[in-house]
Motif scaffolding. Structure first.
Motif, short mmCIF file in Angstrom:
data_model
loop_
_atom_site.label_atom_id
_atom_site.label_comp_id
_atom_site.label_asym_id
_atom_site.label_seq_id
_atom_site.Cartn_x
_atom_site.Cartn_y
_atom_site.Cartn_z
N ASP A 146 -5.93 -19.08 8.17
CA ASP A 146 -6.89 -17.83 8.20
C ASP A 146 -5.83 -16.51 8.39
O ASP A 146 -5.11 -16.32 9.51
CB ASP A 146 -7.95 -17.85 9.17
N LYS A 147 -5.83 -15.81 7.24
CA LYS A 147 -5.05 -14.44 7.17
C LYS A 147 -5.32 -13.66 8.56
O LYS A 147 -4.32 -12.68 9.02
CB LYS A 147 -4.94 -13.83 6.09
N THR A 148 -6.36 -13.71 8.75
CA THR A 148 -6.85 -12.88 9.73
C THR A 148 -7.01 -13.34 11.36
O THR A 148 -6.56 -12.78 12.29
CB THR A 148 -8.36 -12.17 9.60
N TYR A 149 -7.27 -14.55 11.50
CA TYR A 149 -7.36 -15.25 12.48
C TYR A 149 -6.78 -16.40 13.00
O TYR A 149 -6.95 -17.29 13.94
CB TYR A 149 -8.89 -15.66 12.77
N ASP A 150 -5.69 -16.61 12.38
CA ASP A 150 -4.66 -17.60 12.83
C ASP A 150 -4.08 -17.35 14.20
O ASP A 150 -4.10 -16.33 14.56
CB ASP A 150 -3.30 -17.61 11.85
N TYR A 151 -4.08 -18.49 15.03
CA TYR A 151 -3.72 -18.21 16.47
C TYR A 151 -4.90 -17.23 17.13
O TYR A 151 -4.48 -16.61 18.11
CB TYR A 151 -2.44 -17.76 16.53
N GLY A 152 -5.93 -17.12 16.56
CA GLY A 152 -7.04 -16.35 17.01
C GLY A 152 -6.83 -14.60 16.65
O GLY A 152 -7.38 -13.92 17.46
N GLY A 153 -5.95 -14.46 15.78
CA GLY A 153 -5.48 -12.99 15.44
C GLY A 153 -4.74 -12.26 16.64
O GLY A 153 -4.82 -11.17 16.72
N ASN A 154 -4.11 -13.09 17.50
CA ASN A 154 -3.36 -12.62 18.52
C ASN A 154 -2.27 -12.35 18.33
O ASN A 154 -1.46 -11.19 19.05
CB ASN A 154 -3.21 -13.70 19.66
N PHE A 155 -1.59 -12.36 17.25
CA PHE A 155 -0.32 -11.99 16.80
C PHE A 155 -0.21 -11.47 15.60
O PHE A 155 -1.04 -11.90 14.59
CB PHE A 155 0.74 -13.16 16.96
N SER A 156 0.81 -10.76 15.26
CA SER A 156 1.20 -9.99 13.90
C SER A 156 2.40 -10.81 13.14
O SER A 156 3.36 -10.80 14.20
CB SER A 156 1.26 -8.48 13.68
N PHE A 157 2.55 -11.07 12.01
CA PHE A 157 3.69 -11.56 11.26
C PHE A 157 4.05 -10.89 10.01
O PHE A 157 3.26 -10.43 9.50
CB PHE A 157 3.39 -13.17 10.76
#
Length: 307
Positions: free
Chosen positions: A296-307
């Motif tokens: 999920d481009k928005t909520y991978d890892y809960g959306g806690n990090f930016s890549f």
């Protein structure tokens, strides 16, 4: 989930507890999972094989609560396939309980935390952030070898729903639509694989789902559901299949579209959803095996990090 997480933690000794809860950092989230056996790539946390029966019961209750009945079937089927590998030539690198459970952040009803469950051919990150009302089950890697096998007189195909959903989606395209969906480059394995967080292509490939008939769009939705409907209560599937989301969702394939020939590859690429499926060479057996991932481009890892 928080109650079940704390119940599981209460069954552990103090030394076990100190080895299962980690800081909620990008490094801890992204570094310690892989599609390789746990003997090849270190995992955080405790292996299910190291738990007592009481501890394992509490752990399994927590793991299952993150999943729908479909998701529980996916998880149990892929772990069982790893047990089959152990018993049929793979040895100690594999096994249904050679999977690790850990927490990034302490389970809480007020702050963000992640339940990570990871092993050889199955990984999920169930992320909870009550303050942001965000819940997700991604990244979620699934893979299987062998693709089909017989055990105790029954033939088992643990990734049939994922494979069959994507194949039906491609088979539903007309010859011209299939040609439009073919990528101009060859893809040999997953593009946004473990350790490749944020590696989404800047140029989109394939054919827009919104250009397809309603019947063909339904096949795309069914293919997405084979993955996203594994998640219990995250709302991710519903977000992926709105009209506005499908208007910016592409399906694409590379090399072969039959999803049986080695090198076959297909993806679904939306504003949030990312699904890849790749047919790989066998490792323990000579036949092919599958690698696949849902992100999920928005909520991978809960959306806690930016890549």
């Amino acid at each position: 989930m928080t109650c079940l997480a704390n119940n599981f933690l209460s069954t552990l000794s103090s030394s076990q507890q100190s080895g299962i809860v980690y800081s909620l950092t990008s490094s801890n989230a992204t570094t310690y999972w892989s599609n390789l056996p746990t003997t090849f790539v270190t995992r955080h946390g405790l292996a299910l094989s190291a738990l007592s029966s009481t501890q394992k019961t509490a752990a399994e209750a927590l793991l299952n609560a993150a999943l729908t009945s479909q998701g529980q079937s996916t998880m149990s089927g892929l772990r069982a396939a790893d047990e089959y590998l152990k018993d049929n030539g793979g040895g100690s690198d594999y096994g249904e309980d050679l999977y690790y459970i850990s927490f990034l952040g302490s389970p809480s009803t007020s702050s963000a935390w992640i339940l990570e469950f990871t092993g050889h051919h199955y990984t999920y990150f169930f992320s909870v952030d009550a303050s942001a009302n965000a819940v997700s089950l991604t990244p979620n890697f699934v893979g299987v070898e062998p693709v089909s096998y017989t055990d105790s007189g029954s033939t088992l195909t643990p990734m049939a729903s994922e494979h069959d959903g994507l194949k039906a989606m491609l088979d539903g395209l007309s010859s011209s639509e299939l040609a439009s969906a073919k990528m101009s480059t060859s893809v040999s394995d997953l593009v946004v694989a473990p350790q490749k967080d944020g590696n989404f292509p800047t140029t989109r490939s394939g054919i827009l789902v919104s250009s397809l008939s309603s019947a063909k769009q339904a096949l795309v939705k069914a293919a997405i559901a084979a993955y996203a409907s594994d998640a219990n209560g995250t709302g991710q599937y519903d977000a992926y299949v709105t009209d506005s989301a499908l208007a910016d969702t592409y399906i694409a394939w590379s090399n072969y579209s039959d999803l049986s020939t080695k090198g076959s590859y297909v993806r679904i690429d939306g504003p949030r959803v990312w699904i890849e499926f790749s047919v790989q060479s066998g490792v323990v057996f000579s036949a092919n095996h599958y690698h696949s991932i849902w992100r999920d481009k928005t909520y991978d890892y809960g959306g806690n990090f930016s890549f």
